[in-house]
Design a protein around this motif. Structure first.
Motif, PDB file in Angstrom:
ATOM      1  N   LYS A  54      -0.009  -9.595  13.516  1.00  0.00           N
ATOM      2  CA  LYS A  54      -0.688 -10.324  14.582  1.00  0.00           C
ATOM      3  C   LYS A  54       0.133 -11.090  15.260  1.00  0.00           C
ATOM      4  CE  LYS A  54      -4.018 -11.225  10.724  1.00  0.00           C
ATOM      5  NZ  LYS A  54      -4.581 -11.698   9.521  1.00  0.00           N
ATOM      6  N   ILE A  55       1.260 -11.468  14.869  1.00  0.00           N
ATOM      7  CA  ILE A  55       2.239 -12.046  15.891  1.00  0.00           C
ATOM      8  C   ILE A  55       2.704 -11.091  17.029  1.00  0.00           C
ATOM      9  CG2 ILE A  55       4.721 -13.161  16.176  1.00  0.00           C
ATOM     10  CD1 ILE A  55       4.421 -13.764  13.014  1.00  0.00           C
ATOM     11  N   PHE A  56       3.028  -9.965  16.807  1.00  0.00           N
ATOM     12  CA  PHE A  56       3.143  -8.920  17.704  1.00  0.00           C
ATOM     13  C   PHE A  56       2.143  -8.928  18.874  1.00  0.00           C
ATOM     14  CE2 PHE A  56       3.647  -4.656  19.674  1.00  0.00           C
ATOM     15  CZ  PHE A  56       4.862  -4.532  19.717  1.00  0.00           C
ATOM     16  N   LYS A  57       0.819  -8.595  18.406  1.00  0.00           N
ATOM     17  CA  LYS A  57      -0.204  -8.580  19.314  1.00  0.00           C
ATOM     18  C   LYS A  57      -0.341  -9.714  20.206  1.00  0.00           C
ATOM     19  CE  LYS A  57      -2.615  -5.262  16.559  1.00  0.00           C
ATOM     20  NZ  LYS A  57      -3.336  -4.819  15.083  1.00  0.00           N
ATOM     21  N   THR A  58      -0.144 -11.134  19.760  1.00  0.00           N
ATOM     22  CA  THR A  58      -0.290 -12.004  20.490  1.00  0.00           C
ATOM     23  C   THR A  58       0.879 -12.360  21.342  1.00  0.00           C
ATOM     24  OG1 THR A  58       0.380 -13.444  18.719  1.00  0.00           O
ATOM     25  CG2 THR A  58      -1.921 -13.001  18.990  1.00  0.00           C
ATOM     26  N   ARG A  59       2.236 -12.315  20.877  1.00  0.00           N
ATOM     27  CA  ARG A  59       3.267 -12.459  21.671  1.00  0.00           C
ATOM     28  C   ARG A  59       4.273 -11.328  22.255  1.00  0.00           C
ATOM     29  NH1 ARG A  59       4.080 -18.316  20.640  1.00  0.00           N
ATOM     30  NH2 ARG A  59       2.682 -18.741  19.392  1.00  0.00           N
ATOM     31  N   GLN A 120       8.276 -16.114  10.331  1.00  0.00           N
ATOM     32  CA  GLN A 120       7.403 -15.364  11.319  1.00  0.00           C
ATOM     33  C   GLN A 120       8.100 -14.594  11.952  1.00  0.00           C
ATOM     34  OE1 GLN A 120       6.123 -18.910  13.430  1.00  0.00           O
ATOM     35  NE2 GLN A 120       3.776 -18.350  12.913  1.00  0.00           N
ATOM     36  N   ARG A 121       9.467 -14.662  12.216  1.00  0.00           N
ATOM     37  CA  ARG A 121      10.634 -13.780  13.005  1.00  0.00           C
ATOM     38  C   ARG A 121      10.709 -12.555  11.972  1.00  0.00           C
ATOM     39  NH1 ARG A 121      15.195 -17.562  13.914  1.00  0.00           N
ATOM     40  NH2 ARG A 121      13.521 -19.143  13.243  1.00  0.00           N
ATOM     41  N   TRP A 122      10.857 -12.926  10.469  1.00  0.00           N
ATOM     42  CA  TRP A 122      11.040 -11.772   9.615  1.00  0.00           C
ATOM     43  C   TRP A 122       9.698 -10.945   9.451  1.00  0.00           C
ATOM     44  CZ3 TRP A 122      15.493 -10.139   8.548  1.00  0.00           C
ATOM     45  CH2 TRP A 122      16.706 -10.867   8.407  1.00  0.00           C
ATOM     46  N   TYR A 127       7.176  -5.675  10.496  1.00  0.00           N
ATOM     47  CA  TYR A 127       6.252  -4.722  11.508  1.00  0.00           C
ATOM     48  C   TYR A 127       6.852  -3.957  12.148  1.00  0.00           C
ATOM     49  CZ  TYR A 127       2.688  -3.461  14.835  1.00  0.00           C
ATOM     50  OH  TYR A 127       1.970  -2.675  15.671  1.00  0.00           O
ATOM     51  N   VAL A 128       7.891  -4.220  12.968  1.00  0.00           N
ATOM     52  CA  VAL A 128       8.729  -3.381  13.876  1.00  0.00           C
ATOM     53  C   VAL A 128       9.253  -2.228  13.090  1.00  0.00           C
ATOM     54  CG1 VAL A 128      10.762  -2.964  15.216  1.00  0.00           C
ATOM     55  CG2 VAL A 128       9.364  -4.972  15.799  1.00  0.00           C
ATOM     56  N   ARG A 129       9.496  -2.253  11.905  1.00  0.00           N
ATOM     57  CA  ARG A 129       9.726  -1.405  10.781  1.00  0.00           C
ATOM     58  C   ARG A 129       8.438  -0.388  10.657  1.00  0.00           C
ATOM     59  NH1 ARG A 129      14.804  -0.683  11.605  1.00  0.00           N
ATOM     60  NH2 ARG A 129      15.919  -2.596  10.797  1.00  0.00           N
ATOM     61  N   THR A 130       7.155  -0.739  10.789  1.00  0.00           N
ATOM     62  CA  THR A 130       6.238   0.192  10.725  1.00  0.00           C
ATOM     63  C   THR A 130       5.921   0.999  11.971  1.00  0.00           C
ATOM     64  OG1 THR A 130       4.436  -1.399  11.326  1.00  0.00           O
ATOM     65  CG2 THR A 130       5.281  -1.528   9.082  1.00  0.00           C
TER      66      THR A 130
END
Length: 132
Positions: A54-59, A120-122, A127-130
């Motif tokens: 979710k964070i990735f999609k918005t930021r 949130q950063r963790w 997520y990046v690992r996925t």
């Protein structure tokens, strides 16, 4: 013959310069970043990755692209280009290195430390690992 040697020499210099430039641009976290341990337990990583998505999609997606390949519309004019987060070079880094990069940013990449909480950063790292 002399023209051919001059051409080969010029080509060798050009290739050498290009490889130096590419190596020069590789973003390395400081050695100490490798020691940062991901505080999210294995059992909680799936939920953490969902929050990170979710964070990735918005930021992050605007520059890194929907699949994390560095092809987002916002990154097209950036130099250096946003990293392909699915690459083996990124995925081979330890979590602490990725966390440090998310926290500190570089060039046009935002320094997320003051904006996102540590958790949130963790979540973003997980997520990046996925994205493999």
């Amino acid at each position: 013959m002399q023209k051919k040697l001059l051409y080969i020499f010029g080509l060798t210099v050009l290739v050498g310069f290009m490889s130096f430039t590419l190596q020069e641009d590789r973003w390395k976290a400081p050695e100490g970043a490798k020691a940062l341990k991901n505080p999210i337990s294995s059992a909680d990583k799936a939920e953490s990755a969902k929050r990170g998505a979710k964070i990735f999609k918005t930021r992050c997606m605007i520059c890194h692209g929907t699949a994390g390949k560095g092809d987002g519309i916002g990154g097209k004019a950036l130099t250096p280009k946003p990293q392909n987060l699915t690459s083996s070079m990124v995925q081979a880094q330890v979590d602490g290195e990725l966390f440090w990069k998310v926290t500190n940013g570089r060039n046009d990449m935002i320094k997320w430390g003051p904006i996102l909480t540590e958790d949130q950063r963790w979540d973003v790292v997980n997520y990046v690992r996925t994205l493999k």
